[in-house]
Design a protein around this motif. Sequence first.
Motif, PDB file in Angstrom:
ATOM      1  N   ARG A   1       1.969   4.813  12.666  1.00 16.74           N
ATOM      2  CA  ARG A   1       0.992   3.734  12.833  1.00 16.74           C
ATOM      3  C   ARG A   1       1.467   2.451  12.133  1.00 16.74           C
ATOM      4  O   ARG A   1       1.415   1.359  12.706  1.00 16.74           O
ATOM      5  CB  ARG A   1      -0.366   4.169  12.240  1.00 16.74           C
ATOM      6  N   ALA A   2       1.946   2.618  10.896  1.00 16.61           N
ATOM      7  CA  ALA A   2       2.420   1.436  10.146  1.00 16.61           C
ATOM      8  C   ALA A   2       3.600   0.794  10.879  1.00 16.61           C
ATOM      9  O   ALA A   2       3.698  -0.435  10.967  1.00 16.61           O
ATOM     10  CB  ALA A   2       2.815   1.852   8.731  1.00 16.61           C
ATOM     11  N   LYS A   3       4.463   1.645  11.446  1.00 18.88           N
ATOM     12  CA  LYS A   3       5.628   1.127  12.178  1.00 18.88           C
ATOM     13  C   LYS A   3       5.162   0.354  13.419  1.00 18.88           C
ATOM     14  O   LYS A   3       5.610  -0.772  13.666  1.00 18.88           O
ATOM     15  CB  LYS A   3       6.519   2.308  12.574  1.00 18.88           C
ATOM     16  N   ASN A   4       4.250   0.948  14.179  1.00 18.92           N
ATOM     17  CA  ASN A   4       3.722   0.287  15.384  1.00 18.92           C
ATOM     18  C   ASN A   4       3.083  -1.060  15.073  1.00 18.92           C
ATOM     19  O   ASN A   4       3.113  -1.971  15.894  1.00 18.92           O
ATOM     20  CB  ASN A   4       2.642   1.151  16.060  1.00 18.92           C
ATOM     21  N   GLU A   5       2.485  -1.144  13.891  1.00 19.33           N
ATOM     22  CA  GLU A   5       1.808  -2.392  13.498  1.00 19.33           C
ATOM     23  C   GLU A   5       2.783  -3.393  12.881  1.00 19.33           C
ATOM     24  O   GLU A   5       2.376  -4.477  12.477  1.00 19.33           O
ATOM     25  CB  GLU A   5       0.700  -2.088  12.469  1.00 19.33           C
ATOM     26  N   GLY A   6       4.033  -2.955  12.749  1.00 20.89           N
ATOM     27  CA  GLY A   6       5.028  -3.840  12.120  1.00 20.89           C
ATOM     28  C   GLY A   6       4.765  -4.035  10.634  1.00 20.89           C
ATOM     29  O   GLY A   6       5.069  -5.081  10.066  1.00 20.89           O
ATOM     30  N   LEU A   7       4.185  -2.993   9.999  1.00 25.48           N
ATOM     31  CA  LEU A   7       3.801  -3.136   8.587  1.00 25.48           C
ATOM     32  C   LEU A   7       4.563  -2.182   7.657  1.00 25.48           C
ATOM     33  O   LEU A   7       4.165  -1.997   6.505  1.00 25.48           O
ATOM     34  CB  LEU A   7       2.290  -2.884   8.443  1.00 25.48           C
ATOM     35  N   SER A   8       5.643  -1.600   8.167  1.00 22.65           N
ATOM     36  CA  SER A   8       6.352  -0.591   7.365  1.00 22.65           C
ATOM     37  C   SER A   8       6.959  -1.169   6.085  1.00 22.65           C
ATOM     38  O   SER A   8       7.270  -0.415   5.162  1.00 22.65           O
ATOM     39  CB  SER A   8       7.472   0.055   8.181  1.00 22.65           C
ATOM     40  N   ASP A   9       7.123  -2.480   6.051  1.00 24.81           N
ATOM     41  CA  ASP A   9       7.671  -3.067   4.813  1.00 24.81           C
ATOM     42  C   ASP A   9       6.618  -3.099   3.706  1.00 24.81           C
ATOM     43  O   ASP A   9       6.950  -3.072   2.525  1.00 24.81           O
ATOM     44  CB  ASP A   9       8.205  -4.489   5.092  1.00 24.81           C
ATOM     45  N   ARG A  10       5.339  -3.136   4.097  1.00 24.39           N
ATOM     46  CA  ARG A  10       4.273  -3.224   3.078  1.00 24.39           C
ATOM     47  C   ARG A  10       3.475  -1.940   2.929  1.00 24.39           C
ATOM     48  O   ARG A  10       2.745  -1.775   1.946  1.00 24.39           O
ATOM     49  CB  ARG A  10       3.336  -4.386   3.413  1.00 24.39           C
ATOM     50  N   ILE A  11       3.573  -1.042   3.913  1.00 25.93           N
ATOM     51  CA  ILE A  11       2.857   0.242   3.790  1.00 25.93           C
ATOM     52  C   ILE A  11       3.887   1.361   3.771  1.00 25.93           C
ATOM     53  O   ILE A  11       4.648   1.529   4.725  1.00 25.93           O
ATOM     54  CB  ILE A  11       1.894   0.488   4.973  1.00 25.93           C
ATOM     55  N   THR A  12       3.890   2.126   2.689  1.00 29.51           N
ATOM     56  CA  THR A  12       4.797   3.276   2.603  1.00 29.51           C
ATOM     57  C   THR A  12       3.983   4.530   2.314  1.00 29.51           C
ATOM     58  O   THR A  12       2.830   4.442   1.874  1.00 29.51           O
ATOM     59  CB  THR A  12       5.856   3.072   1.494  1.00 29.51           C
ATOM     60  N   TYR A  13       4.598   5.663   2.555  1.00 29.67           N
ATOM     61  CA  TYR A  13       3.874   6.929   2.400  1.00 29.67           C
ATOM     62  C   TYR A  13       4.664   7.919   1.569  1.00 29.67           C
ATOM     63  O   TYR A  13       5.889   7.922   1.588  1.00 29.67           O
ATOM     64  CB  TYR A  13       3.549   7.509   3.786  1.00 29.67           C
ATOM     65  N   GLN A  14       3.926   8.750   0.875  1.00 29.41           N
ATOM     66  CA  GLN A  14       4.565   9.744   0.018  1.00 29.41           C
ATOM     67  C   GLN A  14       3.758  11.051   0.046  1.00 29.41           C
ATOM     68  O   GLN A  14       2.537  11.028  -0.169  1.00 29.41           O
ATOM     69  CB  GLN A  14       4.633   9.188  -1.409  1.00 29.41           C
ATOM     70  N   LEU A  15       4.486  12.129   0.304  1.00 29.35           N
ATOM     71  CA  LEU A  15       3.865  13.462   0.226  1.00 29.35           C
ATOM     72  C   LEU A  15       3.781  13.846  -1.243  1.00 29.35           C
ATOM     73  O   LEU A  15       4.774  13.715  -1.973  1.00 29.35           O
ATOM     74  CB  LEU A  15       4.733  14.465   0.997  1.00 29.35           C
ATOM     75  N   VAL A  16       2.612  14.286  -1.682  1.00 27.21           N
ATOM     76  CA  VAL A  16       2.459  14.684  -3.089  1.00 27.21           C
ATOM     77  C   VAL A  16       1.910  16.110  -3.151  1.00 27.21           C
ATOM     78  O   VAL A  16       1.416  16.638  -2.155  1.00 27.21           O
ATOM     79  CB  VAL A  16       1.509  13.720  -3.853  1.00 27.21           C
ATOM     80  N   LYS A  17       1.993  16.664  -4.335  1.00 28.79           N
ATOM     81  CA  LYS A  17       1.364  17.970  -4.564  1.00 28.79           C
ATOM     82  C   LYS A  17       0.008  17.728  -5.221  1.00 28.79           C
ATOM     83  O   LYS A  17      -0.155  16.705  -5.907  1.00 28.79           O
ATOM     84  CB  LYS A  17       2.222  18.787  -5.528  1.00 28.79           C
TER      85      LYS A  17
ATOM     86  N   VAL B   1       0.870  -1.184   0.000  1.00 29.88           N
ATOM     87  CA  VAL B   1       0.000   0.000   0.000  1.00 29.88           C
ATOM     88  C   VAL B   1       0.906   1.234   0.000  1.00 29.88           C
ATOM     89  O   VAL B   1       1.797   1.348   0.832  1.00 29.88           O
ATOM     90  CB  VAL B   1      -0.902   0.049   1.263  1.00 29.88           C
ATOM     91  N   VAL B   2       0.655   2.119  -0.976  1.00 27.77           N
ATOM     92  CA  VAL B   2       1.336   3.411  -0.984  1.00 27.77           C
ATOM     93  C   VAL B   2       0.284   4.456  -0.633  1.00 27.77           C
ATOM     94  O   VAL B   2      -0.655   4.675  -1.410  1.00 27.77           O
ATOM     95  CB  VAL B   2       1.943   3.741  -2.369  1.00 27.77           C
ATOM     96  N   GLY B   3       0.424   5.065   0.525  1.00 27.26           N
ATOM     97  CA  GLY B   3      -0.499   6.124   0.917  1.00 27.26           C
ATOM     98  C   GLY B   3       0.055   7.463   0.471  1.00 27.26           C
ATOM     99  O   GLY B   3       1.219   7.768   0.740  1.00 27.26           O
ATOM    100  N   VAL B   4      -0.777   8.238  -0.230  1.00 30.65           N
ATOM    101  CA  VAL B   4      -0.323   9.573  -0.631  1.00 30.65           C
ATOM    102  C   VAL B   4      -1.250  10.619  -0.029  1.00 30.65           C
ATOM    103  O   VAL B   4      -2.458  10.405   0.118  1.00 30.65           O
ATOM    104  CB  VAL B   4      -0.250   9.750  -2.175  1.00 30.65           C
ATOM    105  N   ASP B   5      -0.651  11.742   0.318  1.00 30.01           N
ATOM    106  CA  ASP B   5      -1.426  12.838   0.891  1.00 30.01           C
ATOM    107  C   ASP B   5      -0.662  14.134   0.620  1.00 30.01           C
ATOM    108  O   ASP B   5       0.546  14.115   0.372  1.00 30.01           O
ATOM    109  CB  ASP B   5      -1.633  12.643   2.397  1.00 30.01           C
ATOM    110  N   ILE B   6      -1.372  15.252   0.680  1.00 29.97           N
ATOM    111  CA  ILE B   6      -0.708  16.542   0.423  1.00 29.97           C
ATOM    112  C   ILE B   6      -0.233  17.204   1.717  1.00 29.97           C
ATOM    113  O   ILE B   6       0.335  18.297   1.671  1.00 29.97           O
ATOM    114  CB  ILE B   6      -1.619  17.512  -0.366  1.00 29.97           C
ATOM    115  N   GLU B   7      -0.519  16.566   2.871  1.00 34.49           N
ATOM    116  CA  GLU B   7      -0.133  17.191   4.141  1.00 34.49           C
ATOM    117  C   GLU B   7       0.809  16.275   4.925  1.00 34.49           C
ATOM    118  O   GLU B   7       0.471  15.106   5.176  1.00 34.49           O
ATOM    119  CB  GLU B   7      -1.391  17.510   4.964  1.00 34.49           C
ATOM    120  N   GLN B   8       1.948  16.826   5.333  1.00 37.22           N
ATOM    121  CA  GLN B   8       2.926  16.012   6.059  1.00 37.22           C
ATOM    122  C   GLN B   8       2.453  15.603   7.461  1.00 37.22           C
ATOM    123  O   GLN B   8       2.707  14.467   7.875  1.00 37.22           O
ATOM    124  CB  GLN B   8       4.277  16.755   6.139  1.00 37.22           C
ATOM    125  N   PRO B   9       1.760  16.480   8.218  1.00 36.28           N
ATOM    126  CA  PRO B   9       1.371  16.064   9.575  1.00 36.28           C
ATOM    127  C   PRO B   9       0.522  14.789   9.600  1.00 36.28           C
ATOM    128  O   PRO B   9       0.738  13.930  10.453  1.00 36.28           O
ATOM    129  CB  PRO B   9       0.590  17.271  10.111  1.00 36.28           C
TER     130      PRO B   9
END
Length: 263
Positions: A87-103, A71-79
Amino acid sequence: MTEQEEIEYHESLITMLEMIWGEGFLSPGGAEEVALLLAGEDIKDKKIIDIGCGIGGIDVLLARDYGAGSVVGVDIEQPVLDHSIARAKNEGLSDRITYQLVKPGPLPFEPASFDVVFSKDAMIHIPDKESLFDDVYRILKPGGLFVASDWMRRDENPPSPEMMHYIKMEGLSYGMGSPERYEKSLAKAGFVDIKLRDRNAWYSVISGEEYQQMKGDLYPQMEAKLGREYADRSVEIWRSMNVVLESGELRPGHLRAIKPDRY
Ligand SMILES: C[S@@+](CC[C@H](N)C(=O)[O-])C[C@H]1O[C@@H](n2cnc3c(N)ncnc32)[C@H](O)[C@@H]1O
């Protein structure tokens, strides 16, 4: 307003929405609503993008409960993304869920990058539905699935004074469209098997209950966490939202469409 310049989903708003909609959610319905959205779909091992992922509660569901490959989560806001990353780190899912700030605007991904484009209650912030769905089509693989929930408006007529008041109270950058406009834009982009599901009746009832809670049992907690002014404003947002839900002008709903498999 077409492009926002400031953070809109600030900590107070995140706190308030999580108090009403549950931890990790900036939209109503929680895991049950996601289950309805994904009923009959198989997203196991699929490569998914979540447009407007917010604070990431849904991405955890997609990876942990539905077995999404990535899962790649994208959002325009960093907070909000900071919440998601933690959250992904706490769930131990950082290998499968990544995030990207977009415009705002075209997404920075190659054509045919994803099996599934998912979005929950975020496309309301993107006024140009035609360009949005051209882009969603572009980043989907042939045969790929688009599935989303969004806040729509009954028609393309000028908003009623009640709707104007509600939008003003929310204070967020909204570019709402009607279900018909979404459907036409999806078809114009090339999607087939387009389906819409109206959620007005469901959410009208829920939001009425939420309003009663906000005025009642929840109020002391909101006041303690957010201050009286913010708590009162939040109650007024819900009151004014109920008006446009009950009149039928605000039409939450689900969308589903397929990019044809040409090969
Ligand atoms: C109502 S929240 C929903 C968050 C999440 N999908 C959920 O259901 O909990 C809408 C999110 O869309 C994001 N957003 C607004 N405009 C966007 C855009 N052009 N592209 C991607 N995300 C956007 C906001 O920053 C916010 O986090």
